[in-house]
Motif scaffolding. Structure first.
Motif, mmCIF file in Angstrom:
data_model
loop_
_atom_site.group_PDB
_atom_site.id
_atom_site.type_symbol
_atom_site.label_atom_id
_atom_site.label_comp_id
_atom_site.label_asym_id
_atom_site.label_seq_id
_atom_site.Cartn_x
_atom_site.Cartn_y
_atom_site.Cartn_z
ATOM 1 N N ASP A 35 50.176 73.876 19.084
ATOM 2 C CA ASP A 35 49.455 73.690 17.832
ATOM 3 C C ASP A 35 47.940 73.737 17.972
ATOM 4 O O ASP A 35 47.234 73.472 17.014
ATOM 5 N N ILE B 149 44.217 75.087 17.969
ATOM 6 C CA ILE B 149 43.518 76.194 17.328
ATOM 7 C C ILE B 149 42.222 76.541 18.051
ATOM 8 O O ILE B 149 41.660 77.590 17.831
ATOM 9 N N GLU B 150 41.768 75.629 18.890
ATOM 10 C CA GLU B 150 40.578 75.907 19.691
ATOM 11 C C GLU B 150 40.674 75.137 20.998
ATOM 12 O O GLU B 150 40.951 73.941 21.005
ATOM 13 N N LEU C 221 41.088 71.269 19.980
ATOM 14 C CA LEU C 221 41.164 70.989 18.556
ATOM 15 C C LEU C 221 42.536 71.455 18.076
ATOM 16 O O LEU C 221 42.904 72.615 18.279
ATOM 17 N N HIS C 222 43.298 70.549 17.486
ATOM 18 C CA HIS C 222 44.658 70.852 17.045
ATOM 19 C C HIS C 222 44.686 71.207 15.560
ATOM 20 O O HIS C 222 43.808 70.801 14.799
ATOM 21 N N GLN C 223 45.714 71.932 15.143
ATOM 22 C CA GLN C 223 45.864 72.336 13.748
ATOM 23 C C GLN C 223 45.911 71.138 12.809
ATOM 24 O O GLN C 223 45.459 71.212 11.673
ATOM 25 N N ALA C 224 46.453 70.043 13.274
ATOM 26 C CA ALA C 224 46.579 68.837 12.445
ATOM 27 C C ALA C 224 45.248 68.091 12.344
ATOM 28 O O ALA C 224 45.215 66.941 11.896
ATOM 29 N N ASP C 225 44.149 68.720 12.771
ATOM 30 C CA ASP C 225 42.801 68.183 12.642
ATOM 31 C C ASP C 225 42.564 66.933 13.481
ATOM 32 O O ASP C 225 41.994 65.956 13.014
ATOM 33 N N TYR C 226 43.027 66.948 14.704
ATOM 34 C CA TYR C 226 42.679 65.905 15.667
ATOM 35 C C TYR C 226 42.298 66.569 16.974
ATOM 36 O O TYR C 226 42.590 67.740 17.204
ATOM 37 N N VAL C 227 41.606 65.819 17.829
ATOM 38 C CA VAL C 227 41.063 66.354 19.072
ATOM 39 C C VAL C 227 41.642 65.579 20.249
ATOM 40 O O VAL C 227 41.823 64.367 20.165
ATOM 41 N N ASP D 160 43.946 60.943 24.287
ATOM 42 C CA ASP D 160 43.027 60.628 23.196
ATOM 43 C C ASP D 160 41.738 60.021 23.744
ATOM 44 O O ASP D 160 41.615 59.748 24.937
#
Length: 81
Positions: A2, A4-5, A27-33, A51
């Protein structure tokens, strides 16, 4: 997967067994790092994401260990006795 970057932050070679360690900002698609830790030992890889609180605790624990060795005058990896 998942992500994206994925951006490599740091790569190092660990002594004495020459494992390659790569730290990546993910950076994940679900907007967490997460911080991805990739350890390569010959052909085997160990990869896990952690995390921010875990990264902070792990980093502090490693700094404390290294500081303790430095203060005690113990021999560092790669140095002769």
């Amino acid at each position: 997967m998942d992500a994206i970057e994925i951006r490599t932050l740091h790569t190092l070679l660990a002594s004495p067994y020459r494992q390659q360690i790569e730290l990546q900002h993910v950076l994940h698609q679900a907007d967490y790092v997460t911080l991805r830790v990739r350890i390569r030992e010959q052909k085997r890889f160990t990869i896990f994401d952690i995390d921010e609180p875990t990264a902070r605790a792990w980093g502090l624990a490693m700094l404390e260990w290294a500081d303790t060795l430095a203060q005690s005058g113990q021999v560092k990896a790669g140095e002769g006795k």
